[in-house]
Each structure stands twice: as structure tokens, then as C-alpha cells.
Design a protein around this motif. Sequence first.
Motif, PDB file in Angstrom:
ATOM      1  N   ARG A  34      27.588 -28.283 -15.224  1.00  0.00           N
ATOM      2  CA  ARG A  34      27.577 -27.671 -16.343  1.00  0.00           C
ATOM      3  C   ARG A  34      28.854 -27.488 -16.977  1.00  0.00           C
ATOM      4  NH1 ARG A  34      22.188 -28.101 -17.836  1.00  0.00           N
ATOM      5  NH2 ARG A  34      20.921 -27.048 -16.335  1.00  0.00           N
ATOM      6  N   SER A  35      29.023 -27.742 -18.404  1.00  0.00           N
ATOM      7  CA  SER A  35      30.296 -27.673 -19.012  1.00  0.00           C
ATOM      8  C   SER A  35      30.513 -26.069 -19.593  1.00  0.00           C
ATOM      9  CB  SER A  35      30.326 -28.504 -20.249  1.00  0.00           C
ATOM     10  OG  SER A  35      31.181 -28.111 -21.225  1.00  0.00           O
ATOM     11  N   GLY A  36      31.706 -25.655 -19.011  1.00  0.00           N
ATOM     12  CA  GLY A  36      32.135 -24.218 -19.434  1.00  0.00           C
ATOM     13  C   GLY A  36      32.171 -24.150 -20.731  1.00  0.00           C
ATOM     14  N   MET A  37      32.979 -25.042 -21.540  1.00  0.00           N
ATOM     15  CA  MET A  37      32.990 -24.935 -22.840  1.00  0.00           C
ATOM     16  C   MET A  37      31.596 -24.930 -23.463  1.00  0.00           C
ATOM     17  SD  MET A  37      35.117 -24.410 -25.337  1.00  0.00           S
ATOM     18  CE  MET A  37      36.376 -24.659 -24.762  1.00  0.00           C
ATOM     19  N   ALA A  38      30.584 -25.590 -23.411  1.00  0.00           N
ATOM     20  CA  ALA A  38      29.430 -25.775 -23.879  1.00  0.00           C
ATOM     21  C   ALA A  38      28.759 -24.114 -23.675  1.00  0.00           C
ATOM     22  CB  ALA A  38      28.340 -26.880 -23.425  1.00  0.00           C
ATOM     23  N   CYS A  39      28.855 -23.864 -22.579  1.00  0.00           N
ATOM     24  CA  CYS A  39      28.222 -22.438 -22.295  1.00  0.00           C
ATOM     25  C   CYS A  39      28.800 -21.256 -22.993  1.00  0.00           C
ATOM     26  CB  CYS A  39      28.660 -21.861 -20.879  1.00  0.00           C
ATOM     27  SG  CYS A  39      27.362 -23.027 -19.562  1.00  0.00           S
ATOM     28  N   LEU A  40      30.284 -21.475 -23.194  1.00  0.00           N
ATOM     29  CA  LEU A  40      31.077 -20.516 -24.211  1.00  0.00           C
ATOM     30  C   LEU A  40      30.529 -20.524 -25.459  1.00  0.00           C
ATOM     31  CD1 LEU A  40      33.187 -18.265 -24.653  1.00  0.00           C
ATOM     32  CD2 LEU A  40      34.913 -20.203 -24.652  1.00  0.00           C
ATOM     33  N   ILE A  41      30.443 -21.885 -26.119  1.00  0.00           N
ATOM     34  CA  ILE A  41      30.089 -22.095 -27.483  1.00  0.00           C
ATOM     35  C   ILE A  41      28.536 -21.491 -27.648  1.00  0.00           C
ATOM     36  CG2 ILE A  41      29.405 -23.761 -28.995  1.00  0.00           C
ATOM     37  CD1 ILE A  41      31.761 -25.452 -28.050  1.00  0.00           C
ATOM     38  N   ALA A  42      27.668 -21.831 -26.500  1.00  0.00           N
ATOM     39  CA  ALA A  42      26.226 -21.313 -26.658  1.00  0.00           C
ATOM     40  C   ALA A  42      26.387 -19.682 -26.720  1.00  0.00           C
ATOM     41  CB  ALA A  42      25.522 -21.898 -25.763  1.00  0.00           C
ATOM     42  N   ALA A  43      26.984 -19.038 -26.082  1.00  0.00           N
ATOM     43  CA  ALA A  43      27.360 -17.596 -25.997  1.00  0.00           C
ATOM     44  C   ALA A  43      27.752 -17.194 -27.433  1.00  0.00           C
ATOM     45  CB  ALA A  43      28.132 -17.101 -24.906  1.00  0.00           C
ATOM     46  N   VAL A  44      28.716 -17.720 -27.739  1.00  0.00           N
ATOM     47  CA  VAL A  44      29.025 -17.333 -29.211  1.00  0.00           C
ATOM     48  C   VAL A  44      28.148 -17.432 -30.243  1.00  0.00           C
ATOM     49  CG1 VAL A  44      30.926 -17.614 -31.028  1.00  0.00           C
ATOM     50  CG2 VAL A  44      31.610 -17.727 -28.572  1.00  0.00           C
ATOM     51  N   VAL A  45      27.451 -18.527 -30.347  1.00  0.00           N
ATOM     52  CA  VAL A  45      26.392 -18.655 -31.237  1.00  0.00           C
ATOM     53  C   VAL A  45      25.428 -17.636 -30.980  1.00  0.00           C
ATOM     54  CG1 VAL A  45      24.600 -20.328 -32.053  1.00  0.00           C
ATOM     55  CG2 VAL A  45      27.007 -21.276 -31.439  1.00  0.00           C
ATOM     56  N   ILE A  46      24.822 -17.148 -29.977  1.00  0.00           N
ATOM     57  CA  ILE A  46      24.001 -16.415 -29.725  1.00  0.00           C
ATOM     58  C   ILE A  46      24.501 -14.894 -30.120  1.00  0.00           C
ATOM     59  CG2 ILE A  46      22.471 -15.030 -27.811  1.00  0.00           C
ATOM     60  CD1 ILE A  46      22.580 -17.612 -26.301  1.00  0.00           C
ATOM     61  N   ILE A  47      25.628 -14.646 -29.767  1.00  0.00           N
ATOM     62  CA  ILE A  47      26.205 -13.396 -30.063  1.00  0.00           C
ATOM     63  C   ILE A  47      26.253 -13.335 -31.825  1.00  0.00           C
ATOM     64  CG2 ILE A  47      28.128 -11.697 -30.305  1.00  0.00           C
ATOM     65  CD1 ILE A  47      28.693 -12.828 -27.448  1.00  0.00           C
TER      66      ILE A  47
END
Length: 565
Positions: free
Chosen positions: A207-220
Motif C-alpha cells: 500500500r502506498s502511504g501517500m495514497a492513504c494520506l490523501i484518501a484520509a485528507v479527502v474523507i476528513i
Amino acid sequence: MTEYGRGPGPEPWHPEDPQYGDQGWIGHETQQGQMPYGGTQQQYPQEPQYQQEPQYQQQYAQQPVQYQQPQQYQQHPQQAQHPQHHQPQHHQNPQQPMYGDQGWDTGQGQYAGVPQAVDPYAGLDPYAQQQPVAGYPGEAPDLYGTAEAYPPPQPPGRRHLATEPEEQWEADEDESSLPAGGGGDDGDEPPGSGRRSGRSKDQPKKRSGMACLIAAVVIIGVVGGGGYYGYTYLKSKFGAAEDYAGEGTGSVSIDIPKGTGLGEMGRILKAHGVVASAQAFVTAANAHPKGGAIQAGSYVMKEHMSAKAAVELMANGAGVNALDVIPGWRNVQVYEAIDKRLKLQDGTTRDIATKEFKTLGLPDWANSNPKIKDPLEGFLYPARYDLKKDATPQSLLKDMVAKANQAYGNADLKGQATKLGLQNPLQLVTVASLVQAEGRYQHDFDKISRVVYNRLKPGNTETYGLLDFDSTVNYMKGQSTLDIGSVDELRKIDDPYNTYKIKGLPAGPIGNPGPDALKSALNPEPGPWYYFVSVNENETLFAVTNAEHNRNRERYEQERKKTGQ
């Protein structure tokens, strides 16, 4: 099935089949660096066919087999044209993968005939790229051994897979991690399945850490934005709107255009600092009994008023900044009202009307009588006129004349005047002004209009063509009174508006008739009446003869004594 016995199943191909051995594919020759010229394929010596010895068969049986394929060496197409000869048995090259019933040489294996005690490639992907093997002298270099080289040729049955994107291969790897039967974990696949061997099922996906971070930011962001929107929406719907307290201070002029609803009114008031919010104004207007009847127009308001106070002021008309022209008003009254409301010196509007009446939009039939005292008389139509911030005497007079033209045009005064026996539309306006001035109450207008027309008849033997109206004398003298003097004295005054002396209509209108008086002038009630007198508010007495009229006048005098008039 064709005549060669080739069908959809795994049956072997007949040697005479034109497609036997896929003769059009040159992957083997390309790997060896020997390309055909002029369409002629280079002939190779017949390669012997070997049988595997038992001791090596036992060794192969102990090794896990990645692909269960027949261990038969591929026959060269030219070899099928000659009879087979028995050759000494040698070990088969285990690196040669099998495709269908025929072998396929990738060009990367060792030469046949070199015995090996142990198969070093057992369990590996037969189609995976292998490390280049040092060739013999004169052998062509491995064209697929470098990182930038194209991948090695694929078998004929798999060529269509070369166009699939890598993402599809990755998806296939996940799906092919288990056998079709649902059991086993050795990762074996049947030959010709069209899939690459996938990674072990125990290996976790990266899993890409950056992708997870972006997804979290979008959800928030989505959750936060939705929460804020929901909060503001609920607050606007159910929370108390912002509002001032008190009656306000100062003074500000507000213009509300026609067709404006309560919501837009509230926004205009808020923009001028009158109310704190449009919603507070709308709420207060809906709660007020007359809030829905607030009309457009000009208002004089205060700053920082509570919504309730603003609605109260507008609903009761106290804050209206407008000029109301009352039906029956003479022009002199209109001029005085304009000077007062615009805070001008007395006589300013009258001077402008006298000098500029030709530029105010009068119809061409307005000045048909040169004896008219005021050309604008009868054309300052009774209505409410907004006193906007840029209002002037000229602008107000133009608005009044324009409204009169509209009303007279809709009534077709030219056509109706002819039907009623009048000379021009101006006379019809004059009749309406007489009805407005003589009739104290609207319910009497139709009969009073008939009295006017009866007295104008040439064969009138009651008044002999004279109107004998006190209202024309008051207009002539610029007064408004019931005591106009004796009839004998009045008949001596020579004036185009003195109907006690001249026959017929006065030179022009004596006031500005309203819509009701105009309607009655156009539609007089049929009857023989020549006289009338209003005894009180609810009763007007009409008579046909002068004697009857005198009796009605006696009753009128008695009523005046009772009321103290």
C-alpha cells in the motif's frame, strides 16, 4: 472438426495441416539470430529424438512440477517430411517448455544432449525471463537479456495477451492464486490457462502511504464540509435570525421596485442598514396582519430598526415616501404637493408646468381649446407616485401625464366621444371632471353623468343648455365653497368656465378625474333627470323638473341645519 482432424479440443494436429507447427511464427529463428532471406527458411539438420532414462525419470518425479506438460521434444517442421530413425537416448533438456502437443523453444535454453543430474528449473515459471547463458562460439547474442529489451516472444496461443495492460495481469494474479477447484496451495495452474503465476497468497499487498494520506485528507474534508454545511443550513432554518432592537435612528430613503417580494424587500432593507437580516424581516412580515399587503414604492425608514418596527412602519403606510394624487384634485393642488414633498420653494412646480408643458408628453388633442387655463389640467392622473432619490418636478409630471395617457388610451376616448355626441376626447375628460367634482359619493356618479348629458342636449327646456354647476364657478375663482353667491350675479361674470353664463361645457377639465368618474362619463345611467341634490352621505335626490328640484332643496336645507353646516 476439419478433414485433418483438428477441432476445438486438444487433439494433435495432422502433419499435412497447413497450420501444423505454426510455420508462420519465427520466434525460434529470431532468437538464434538466423533470419530467413527471400522467404526461404533455413534448413536445420534433423534433430534426434531421445527417450528419457529411468534414473532421470525418478529424479524428475521427486521434483515438484510447475506445469504438467508432455516431455516430448518439439519436431521441426522439416522433420515431419522424413521418416523417423531410431537414435541413441539422451537426456531431454528440461528447460524447453511444452505448448500443446508441440514443444516451443524460447531460444534461451541449453543445447539438447547435455545431460544434467538435477533439473534446476523445476517449479519455476517456464515463461519467466531467465538469465542469459553464455553461448558457444559463433552463437548470436541474447537479444532479450537486457533491461531495455522487449520481452521474449510468446507462444502463438498467448499472443493476444500481449496487448493487455499490466493492471489486468495484476488483477488476474489475485484471482489465480487459488486453483479452480478451490483447494490446494501449491499455486499450480493447468497449462494454457492464460495467466501468469501470481504472488504467494501469504504475501501482503503493498500500500502506498501517500495514497492513504490523501484518501484520509479527502474523507476528513468531505465530512468536515458536510458538517459545516449542515450546521449553517439548520441554523438558517431553525435558528433565530439576526435582528436589531428598537425603533432605529437617523433617516434613510428606500426605493422598493414593483413586483418585489418580501424576501427581496428584506434584502434591500438590509443593504441600506435598516434591518439586520432579510430573514428577520420576512418572519416579522408573515406575523403581521398586514405584512402581506406591503406594497412597492419609496419609503423613509430609520437605520438599525428591529424587523418588527420596520414591518409596522411599511404596513401602515407611515414610512411611504410617495405622493398621492387624490381624484378630483386640481392641478394647483398637485403643484403645491410636489413643492412640499421635494422641499422646493412655493410656485416652483407651477412655473415649470407653465413653461414646459409641451415637453411633458401631452396627447395631440389636449390643447383643442385655446381658452384653457392650464393645459395640464385633467392629465395629472390620480395615483401614487414614488418620490425616489432623484425625483424632480419634471420627472413627476411626466409620470402623471404618462399614466393619464395610458388610462385614456385604454378607454378609447376618441371613439367613445363620438358615440356620446361630443366633439373631441378633451370634452369627454371634461365631463369626467365635472362628475368627479359634483358627485360627492361614488354611488351617485352614473346618474350625475346622465344629468350632465341631458343638460347638454340642444332641446333642453329645463336649463336651456346651461349646466349651472357651482363646481365650475369655484374653479374659475380658485376656491372651494358652497356659498358661491347669487345666480343673478354669477350670470354677469364672463369667463369660459362660468357655466351659469356660457352654454355647454367649460373650456377644459376643472380637475383630474379618477377611474370611477371616467367610467361613469363613458357609461351614464339612462334616465330623464336634470337636477340633483345630495341630502346626506347616503342619499342624493334626483329630479326631472325644476319644481321637484325646489322641494328637494328644502329638504336639503333642513338637513344642513340639523348637522350645523
